[in-house]
Write a protein that holds these residues in place. Sequence first.
Motif, mmCIF file in Angstrom:
data_model
loop_
_atom_site.group_PDB
_atom_site.id
_atom_site.type_symbol
_atom_site.label_atom_id
_atom_site.label_comp_id
_atom_site.label_asym_id
_atom_site.label_seq_id
_atom_site.Cartn_x
_atom_site.Cartn_y
_atom_site.Cartn_z
ATOM 1 N N ILE A 118 1.101 -1.167 0.035
ATOM 2 C CA ILE A 118 -0.067 0.093 -0.060
ATOM 3 C C ILE A 118 0.946 1.220 -0.025
ATOM 4 O O ILE A 118 0.737 2.107 -0.821
ATOM 5 C CB ILE A 118 -0.748 -0.125 1.287
ATOM 6 C CG1 ILE A 118 -2.047 -1.159 1.111
ATOM 7 C CG2 ILE A 118 -1.603 1.219 1.470
ATOM 8 C CD1 ILE A 118 -2.787 -1.191 2.470
ATOM 9 N N ARG A 122 -2.881 8.490 -4.964
ATOM 10 C CA ARG A 122 -4.013 8.322 -3.956
ATOM 11 C C ARG A 122 -4.970 7.310 -4.404
ATOM 12 O O ARG A 122 -5.098 6.200 -3.714
ATOM 13 C CB ARG A 122 -4.853 9.659 -3.847
ATOM 14 C CG ARG A 122 -5.973 9.219 -2.808
ATOM 15 C CD ARG A 122 -6.938 10.507 -2.626
ATOM 16 N NE ARG A 122 -6.203 11.517 -1.743
ATOM 17 C CZ ARG A 122 -5.672 12.685 -2.231
ATOM 18 N NH1 ARG A 122 -5.510 12.679 -3.373
ATOM 19 N NH2 ARG A 122 -4.885 13.375 -1.311
ATOM 20 N N TRP A 140 2.277 1.785 -3.577
ATOM 21 C CA TRP A 140 1.398 2.096 -4.630
ATOM 22 C C TRP A 140 0.920 3.525 -4.435
ATOM 23 O O TRP A 140 0.760 4.704 -5.246
ATOM 24 C CB TRP A 140 0.096 1.218 -4.726
ATOM 25 C CG TRP A 140 0.438 0.079 -5.497
ATOM 26 C CD1 TRP A 140 0.687 -1.272 -4.999
ATOM 27 C CD2 TRP A 140 0.477 -0.068 -6.991
ATOM 28 N NE1 TRP A 140 1.044 -1.914 -6.074
ATOM 29 C CE2 TRP A 140 0.702 -1.569 -7.203
ATOM 30 C CE3 TRP A 140 0.790 0.907 -8.014
ATOM 31 C CZ2 TRP A 140 1.074 -1.779 -8.562
ATOM 32 C CZ3 TRP A 140 0.812 0.449 -9.098
ATOM 33 C CH2 TRP A 140 0.992 -0.656 -9.464
ATOM 34 N N SER A 141 0.635 3.948 -3.060
ATOM 35 C CA SER A 141 0.477 5.226 -2.522
ATOM 36 C C SER A 141 1.485 6.515 -2.640
ATOM 37 O O SER A 141 1.207 7.256 -3.278
ATOM 38 C CB SER A 141 -0.018 5.415 -1.184
ATOM 39 O OG SER A 141 -0.912 4.450 -1.106
ATOM 40 N N THR A 142 2.596 6.103 -2.594
ATOM 41 C CA THR A 142 3.749 6.922 -2.874
ATOM 42 C C THR A 142 4.332 7.343 -4.344
ATOM 43 O O THR A 142 4.711 8.309 -4.804
ATOM 44 C CB THR A 142 5.107 6.540 -2.109
ATOM 45 O OG1 THR A 142 4.791 5.959 -0.650
ATOM 46 C CG2 THR A 142 6.155 7.546 -2.011
ATOM 47 N N VAL A 153 -2.801 5.593 3.221
ATOM 48 C CA VAL A 153 -2.791 6.321 1.913
ATOM 49 C C VAL A 153 -2.580 7.648 1.892
ATOM 50 O O VAL A 153 -1.909 8.087 1.190
ATOM 51 C CB VAL A 153 -3.906 5.761 1.380
ATOM 52 C CG1 VAL A 153 -4.040 6.452 -0.043
ATOM 53 C CG2 VAL A 153 -3.923 4.197 0.787
ATOM 54 N N TYR A 212 -5.813 1.520 6.667
ATOM 55 C CA TYR A 212 -5.138 1.632 5.415
ATOM 56 C C TYR A 212 -5.415 3.014 4.478
ATOM 57 O O TYR A 212 -4.813 3.537 3.836
ATOM 58 C CB TYR A 212 -5.185 0.521 4.477
ATOM 59 C CG TYR A 212 -4.200 -0.777 5.051
ATOM 60 C CD1 TYR A 212 -3.026 -0.475 5.791
ATOM 61 C CD2 TYR A 212 -4.886 -1.926 5.250
ATOM 62 C CE1 TYR A 212 -2.483 -1.375 6.432
ATOM 63 C CE2 TYR A 212 -4.213 -2.995 5.885
ATOM 64 C CZ TYR A 212 -2.879 -2.785 6.285
ATOM 65 O OH TYR A 212 -2.130 -3.711 6.885
ATOM 66 N N GLY A 261 -3.298 3.720 -4.307
ATOM 67 C CA GLY A 261 -3.468 3.567 -2.966
ATOM 68 C C GLY A 261 -4.600 2.716 -2.553
ATOM 69 O O GLY A 261 -4.520 1.912 -1.538
#
Length: 212
Positions: A27, A36, A30-32, A165, A161, A39
């Motif tokens: 998570i 958004r 993918w978020s970083t 995110v 989570y 994430g």
Amino acid sequence: MTLDAWCLFTTVLLLALLVPGPDMLVIIYWSTIKGRWCGIKAALGVSASSCLQASLTAFGLSALLRTFPFLFTTIKCVGALYLVYTGLSIIKSARLPPTFTQNSDSRPFIQAFFTNALNPKAFLFFQALLPQFIDFNAGDTVTRQFIVLGYTASVLALLYYLVLVEIMVFLGKQRFAKRDTSPLIHWLTGLLLITLGIGLLFYAQQTNVSET
């Protein structure tokens, strides 16, 4: 199941969510890196897998896996290999030029779903924790209690989570505003997942030897 038991369960679960693991790594990645929406889809993938495992526990299928050690060992090995594969894929993607991720991209959901679903520790978590808060004298409501607790775990994990995110998206924007740290994030995430995968392989081998 009383309200006090449910509140105690949610407290224990929230503490368990704070412990870093493969789900959190996927998570965060993918978020970083992708933002958004990716994430969120990864968080939904973990939550969907948790719902599946809660249902398996409620209907006794996860206990069935423990009854057949070979089948459970196979799942552990496949899960470990999937973590190694995911880590290698993330490291490989560090060499690729940045690409625009469409909203229809299902990779975050699928990757997070299988990272959780193939994690043997997730099976053991539901198998070990949920019965501690079940009133087995309730008769035909036992299955319903399992479902309530399992789906509570899925919803709380999703909310936790989603907050993660937002935090990682904010931190990602702050870092990228100064310099491009995406290659470092790729390598760190990939190496951590590979390390976890190798550790799970050794764990599966040791438990298989002890069982034989």
